[in-house]
Design an enzyme around this catalytic site. Sequence first.
Site, PDB file in Angstrom:
ATOM      1  N   GLY A 150       0.829  -1.194   0.000  1.00 30.94           N
ATOM      2  CA  GLY A 150       0.000   0.000   0.000  1.00 30.94           C
ATOM      3  C   GLY A 150       0.863   1.244   0.000  1.00 30.94           C
ATOM      4  O   GLY A 150       0.522   2.267  -0.622  1.00 30.94           O
ATOM      5  N   TYR A 177      -3.561   6.506   7.979  1.00 34.51           N
ATOM      6  CA  TYR A 177      -2.343   5.745   7.695  1.00 34.51           C
ATOM      7  C   TYR A 177      -2.338   5.431   6.206  1.00 34.51           C
ATOM      8  O   TYR A 177      -3.201   4.713   5.709  1.00 34.51           O
ATOM      9  CB  TYR A 177      -2.309   4.438   8.503  1.00 34.51           C
ATOM     10  CG  TYR A 177      -0.991   3.716   8.399  1.00 34.51           C
ATOM     11  CD1 TYR A 177       0.040   3.958   9.311  1.00 34.51           C
ATOM     12  CD2 TYR A 177      -0.743   2.812   7.372  1.00 34.51           C
ATOM     13  CE1 TYR A 177       1.262   3.307   9.207  1.00 34.51           C
ATOM     14  CE2 TYR A 177       0.479   2.164   7.251  1.00 34.51           C
ATOM     15  CZ  TYR A 177       1.472   2.415   8.176  1.00 34.51           C
ATOM     16  OH  TYR A 177       2.698   1.775   8.063  1.00 34.51           O
ATOM     17  N   GLU A 284      -8.063   2.561  -0.565  1.00 35.49           N
ATOM     18  CA  GLU A 284      -8.839   1.371  -0.183  1.00 35.49           C
ATOM     19  C   GLU A 284      -7.926   0.189   0.129  1.00 35.49           C
ATOM     20  O   GLU A 284      -8.333  -0.971   0.034  1.00 35.49           O
ATOM     21  CB  GLU A 284      -9.851   1.016  -1.282  1.00 35.49           C
ATOM     22  CG  GLU A 284     -10.859   2.126  -1.534  1.00 35.49           C
ATOM     23  CD  GLU A 284     -12.185   1.642  -2.120  1.00 35.49           C
ATOM     24  OE1 GLU A 284     -12.365   0.425  -2.289  1.00 35.49           O
ATOM     25  OE2 GLU A 284     -13.030   2.513  -2.401  1.00 35.49           O
ATOM     26  N   THR A 346      12.105  -3.077  -8.345  1.00 36.64           N
ATOM     27  CA  THR A 346      12.475  -4.223  -9.183  1.00 36.64           C
ATOM     28  C   THR A 346      11.305  -5.152  -9.465  1.00 36.64           C
ATOM     29  O   THR A 346      11.177  -5.701 -10.555  1.00 36.64           O
ATOM     30  CB  THR A 346      13.608  -5.019  -8.491  1.00 36.64           C
ATOM     31  OG1 THR A 346      14.693  -4.123  -8.263  1.00 36.64           O
ATOM     32  CG2 THR A 346      14.080  -6.191  -9.334  1.00 36.64           C
TER      33      THR A 346
HETATM   34  C1  LIG Z   1      -5.344   2.518   4.593  1.00 40.06           C
HETATM   35  C2  LIG Z   1      -3.945   2.011   4.412  1.00 40.06           C
HETATM   36  N1  LIG Z   1      -3.206   2.509   3.425  1.00 40.06           N
HETATM   37  C3  LIG Z   1      -1.951   2.101   3.209  1.00 40.06           C
HETATM   38  C4  LIG Z   1      -1.363   1.155   4.028  1.00 40.06           C
HETATM   39  C5  LIG Z   1       0.048   0.727   3.789  1.00 40.06           C
HETATM   40  O1  LIG Z   1       0.078  -0.563   3.279  1.00 40.06           O
HETATM   41  P1  LIG Z   1       1.411  -1.446   3.370  1.00 40.06           P
HETATM   42  O2  LIG Z   1       1.612  -1.783   4.806  1.00 40.06           O
HETATM   43  O3  LIG Z   1       1.119  -2.632   2.518  1.00 40.06           O
HETATM   44  O4  LIG Z   1       2.512  -0.617   2.837  1.00 40.06           O
HETATM   45  C6  LIG Z   1      -2.096   0.609   5.082  1.00 40.06           C
HETATM   46  C7  LIG Z   1      -1.485  -0.379   5.971  1.00 40.06           C
HETATM   47  O5  LIG Z   1      -1.958  -0.741   7.009  1.00 40.06           O
HETATM   48  C8  LIG Z   1      -3.425   1.055   5.287  1.00 40.06           C
HETATM   49  O6  LIG Z   1      -4.172   0.576   6.288  1.00 40.06           O
END
Ligand SMILES: Cc1ncc(COP(=O)(O)O)c(C=O)c1O
Length: 489
Positions: A150, A177, A284, A346
């Site tokens: 994410g 977050y 999302e 990568t």
């Molecule tokens: C709403 C949201 N966006 C982005 C992320 C970041 O994802 P990742 O931990 O896979 O980098 C999270 C992780 O908990 C999240 O809850």
Amino acid sequence: MPNSPTLCSASHRLPIVIHVTNPHEQDLSVIHNSRRTPMDPSGDLYERDESVLAGPSKMRFYPLAARSGEGPYLMTDDDRRVLDATSGQGAFGLGYGDARLADSARSALMDGGGANVLAMTNSASVEFAQRLLDVIPGDAGRKVYLGLTGSDANTAVIRSARAATQRSKVLSFGHSYHGGIGDSQAASGFNADAGGDMDPRAVVLPYPDLYRPEAVTGDPASTEEELLAEVMRRTEETLASGEIALVLVEPIAHDGGILIPPKHFLRELHRACRRHGTLLCVDEVKVGLGRTGTFPAYTADDYFDHPDHTPDAVTLGKTLGGGLPVSAAIMAPKMADAATGGLLLTMNGYPAGSRTGLDVLRRIDDEGLPERAATQGQLLKDLLLERTAQMLHVGEVRGCGLSIGVELVLDRETKEPATDLAAATVYRAFELGVALNYSGIGGNVLELVPPLTITRADAEFIADTISQALRDAEDGKIDPNNLRRFSGW
Ligand SMILES: Cc1ncc(COP(=O)(O)O)c(C=O)c1O
């Protein structure tokens, strides 16, 4: 699935009280008769972890050491069966041990059909991108960034938005977050909460919290409409500077405590962004792919005026890879090629991830998982309300599909967060057979995001276990020495 205005809500307490005898005698006796000490109920594997795995990736709530998994259940190192109501922090939103997903990944590796999409392409990734464009409606000409987490999907959106608008600032909301590294971390509300060095290009406004509207309006009696109006007034004022490239928003503020915004929040944001030439990204990563009962999540609750009104970007991750690192950002035409070469990892678009992602999308469709999440989520929320109806520390049970929060407070009038009680409840629930986390700025909201495939019996087990764990925590049955080892968030 038709829009459902009642899908996402803070629920009113039901007058029904069901007295539950401890449904977990067997599980408890397993723990108590175990050769492990109470200080270390999970035994050797957890101890070995502590001596070889470093801290930066740790956020532990209890000593869970997994050996294997099937569906929503994990088998622990000490032979206990634990229902993982975190879905492995979302990575296993379809459950553990899916042979078909594993076969897809394996056959893609065996085929050797390309490496990534950097200096070559591969059929799995092209097909995967096309499928994502089909299932997430929007303008012709949109394109997909394929990533691993994410964090990088949101970073790709931020960089593309900056390049497309020639503006630098990103507006996000309190306690949000969006990532743990780089640009996505810098643009997260939680970064501001943690008092970290703020990127001068990040602007954070409060998320509209219906449980504590006074944080925005100064008045605890503010209505939903008043709260929305005040948040939008501040947003409009900020966007009017003409400096904001992108608004980044979660449809439910999950790590902020599973906060469901007022009706039409996303629609109003979308309108404001259009007025000021700012792009809108709906993140999302946590609640996408049907968890809230609709897919995409932003289509629930009349968020937008018209089905053709879609955000400029949508990011997905976690469940998308079926256990492999796979993420995606679906971007509007004006963003899609604005930052070509601006985020090169990568493994972008590696065939095993894309092939597995395709199967995840197929499973979601074949098994009607958004509808199932809506039904099971409503059931779980109702059960939690019934089981906790007489519990004075439960301030609110709220949720949308299988994204549910139980807010624990010291006093329902003052709403002071019951932080220690939440940590003790989560620990006790683990002992009783359910793994869950707590979230929220006060660390006092029990967070339930079980796999989308849970059954009625699983939902009953979760609700029974949480109410029992809360009762035990209130009765002081949890050894504080056990808790001290786990700092959680
Ligand atoms: C709403 C949201 N966006 C982005 C992320 C970041 O994802 P990742 O931990 O896979 O980098 C999270 C992780 O908990 C999240 O809850």
